[in-house]
Design a protein around this motif. Sequence first.
Motif, PDB file in Angstrom:
ATOM      1  N   GLN A  77      47.223  53.916-113.828  1.00  0.00           N
ATOM      2  CA  GLN A  77      45.858  53.879-114.342  1.00  0.00           C
ATOM      3  C   GLN A  77      44.946  53.048-113.453  1.00  0.00           C
ATOM      4  O   GLN A  77      43.776  53.375-113.280  1.00  0.00           O
ATOM      5  N   GLU A  78      45.485  51.982-112.874  1.00  0.00           N
ATOM      6  CA  GLU A  78      44.708  51.095-112.021  1.00  0.00           C
ATOM      7  C   GLU A  78      45.489  50.827-110.740  1.00  0.00           C
ATOM      8  O   GLU A  78      46.711  50.723-110.764  1.00  0.00           O
ATOM      9  N   MET A  79      44.758  50.696-109.642  1.00  0.00           N
ATOM     10  CA  MET A  79      45.377  50.411-108.335  1.00  0.00           C
ATOM     11  C   MET A  79      44.533  49.388-107.594  1.00  0.00           C
ATOM     12  O   MET A  79      43.299  49.442-107.618  1.00  0.00           O
ATOM     13  N   THR A  80      45.209  48.446-106.930  1.00  0.00           N
ATOM     14  CA  THR A  80      44.514  47.474-106.105  1.00  0.00           C
ATOM     15  C   THR A  80      44.135  48.098-104.762  1.00  0.00           C
ATOM     16  O   THR A  80      44.632  49.170-104.392  1.00  0.00           O
ATOM     17  N   ASP A  81      43.245  47.432-104.033  1.00  0.00           N
ATOM     18  CA  ASP A  81      42.849  47.925-102.710  1.00  0.00           C
ATOM     19  C   ASP A  81      44.038  47.983-101.763  1.00  0.00           C
ATOM     20  O   ASP A  81      44.135  48.887-100.924  1.00  0.00           O
ATOM     21  N   GLU A  82      44.947  47.024-101.889  1.00  0.00           N
ATOM     22  CA  GLU A  82      46.130  47.020-101.028  1.00  0.00           C
ATOM     23  C   GLU A  82      47.020  48.225-101.313  1.00  0.00           C
ATOM     24  O   GLU A  82      47.545  48.860-100.382  1.00  0.00           O
ATOM     25  N   GLU A  83      47.181  48.571-102.594  1.00  0.00           N
ATOM     26  CA  GLU A  83      47.998  49.724-102.950  1.00  0.00           C
ATOM     27  C   GLU A  83      47.344  51.027-102.501  1.00  0.00           C
ATOM     28  O   GLU A  83      48.019  51.955-102.041  1.00  0.00           O
ATOM     29  N   VAL A  84      46.009  51.093-102.629  1.00  0.00           N
ATOM     30  CA  VAL A  84      45.302  52.288-102.165  1.00  0.00           C
ATOM     31  C   VAL A  84      45.434  52.429-100.656  1.00  0.00           C
ATOM     32  O   VAL A  84      45.616  53.533-100.125  1.00  0.00           O
ATOM     33  N   GLN A  85      45.333  51.305 -99.941  1.00  0.00           N
ATOM     34  CA  GLN A  85      45.481  51.339 -98.488  1.00  0.00           C
ATOM     35  C   GLN A  85      46.874  51.817 -98.091  1.00  0.00           C
ATOM     36  O   GLN A  85      47.035  52.623 -97.168  1.00  0.00           O
ATOM     37  N   THR A  86      47.902  51.321 -98.808  1.00  0.00           N
ATOM     38  CA  THR A  86      49.273  51.767 -98.526  1.00  0.00           C
ATOM     39  C   THR A  86      49.424  53.261 -98.783  1.00  0.00           C
ATOM     40  O   THR A  86      50.065  53.978 -98.007  1.00  0.00           O
ATOM     41  N   LEU A  87      48.807  53.747 -99.866  1.00  0.00           N
ATOM     42  CA  LEU A  87      48.887  55.176-100.180  1.00  0.00           C
ATOM     43  C   LEU A  87      48.202  56.017 -99.113  1.00  0.00           C
ATOM     44  O   LEU A  87      48.703  57.077 -98.726  1.00  0.00           O
ATOM     45  N   SER A  88      47.058  55.553 -98.610  1.00  0.00           N
ATOM     46  CA  SER A  88      46.335  56.325 -97.604  1.00  0.00           C
ATOM     47  C   SER A  88      47.081  56.409 -96.284  1.00  0.00           C
ATOM     48  O   SER A  88      46.850  57.324 -95.489  1.00  0.00           O
TER      49      SER A  88
END
Length: 377
Positions: A77-88
Amino acid sequence: MPLSRRATDPNEMHTLDLDKWKSVMKARAAPEKTRRSAEDEGGHLKEQGVVSKDGSSLEATRDLVAMWQQAGKTVPQEMTDEEVQTLSELTTKSSRRKYLKYLAIREGHKRARKEKQLQKKTAREASMEQSGGQDGDAEEERGPELKNHLIMHFWDRSMDKLFGWRTAQAMVFGQPLVFDMSYDSNMAKRELENTVSQLMEVEGWNRRATDPYHLHFCNLQEDGAYKRELVKRYGAEAWDRLLVTSTDQQHVERFPRERLVYLTADSPNVLRTYDHSKVYIIGALVDRSIQSGLSLANAKRLNLATARLPLDEFLHWEVGAKNLTLDQMIRIMLTFKETGKWEEALMFVPKRKYDGFHHGSYFGLYFWSNMENKMYK
């Protein structure tokens, strides 16, 4: 009448039914189209050149997660900027799915813990309200309970000061124990997080020991993954106050090479007796893929002595590799340092991995200890 003709006109009836059918089919096709676009969005992002290192990449990745969420996939439901960066930075669709599923499961565990804590808090408040309506006799009965709570609180603070004092003394007079932090490039992100969790357990067990080690975190780079995760877990202030020596130097630069002994499960040498003059080294590594010989190769490259724990000599080993976690290693080494008895130290090996001690292993240990004493005498 015109009204009756319109009602009995078969062509007009077919036209109205066709319009309704179209609207129904469009409504049914909309979720399917959303799911299909979410499936293909990951590949289209890269083809269109959207995935880059700037802020637009993070926004595009967040949009992708939102689309997958609408499509009913397992995403957090929620993601930190670090997690989004890892996903990208993940290149394949399957790797993105697995990472999002891992984050969603972890988020679910956190949510469940919070709900459980909230239930306990609600039950505790309800119990306090019920006890508040009791008579004076009940208040007198609660007196000793409050007193015990204060005593326990004072006891906890006193023990905390005692543990801190022992650890501070160990940093001046204690035997060093080194954790080699040079394996961050050999682990995935989850493995590194697990390693840091075990290092926190190591610090806690060592701090509560009767005779703690002077812990050294060597090869800890200032901008490395280990340091970032440790500061994130402890907090900057707590990390600065931690009674551990952390340095970016190698262990061979801080201690004489002849005193160093690298503990690795792949060593051909068995650690039979404890030497208080040695500096033992443990690789800070969680290796789920079992990269055999990694720490041994590192020790050989630096021309260091190596040793392994006598697991085969003492235990009926059943399943799994002979790699132990870092918190198990510190408890084994603390016990062996204090007692000199392997039968006590190896009690911290997980019971699921072995089926009892070898017959006669106690006699073997007694023989080794006597021989060692005679040699020193």
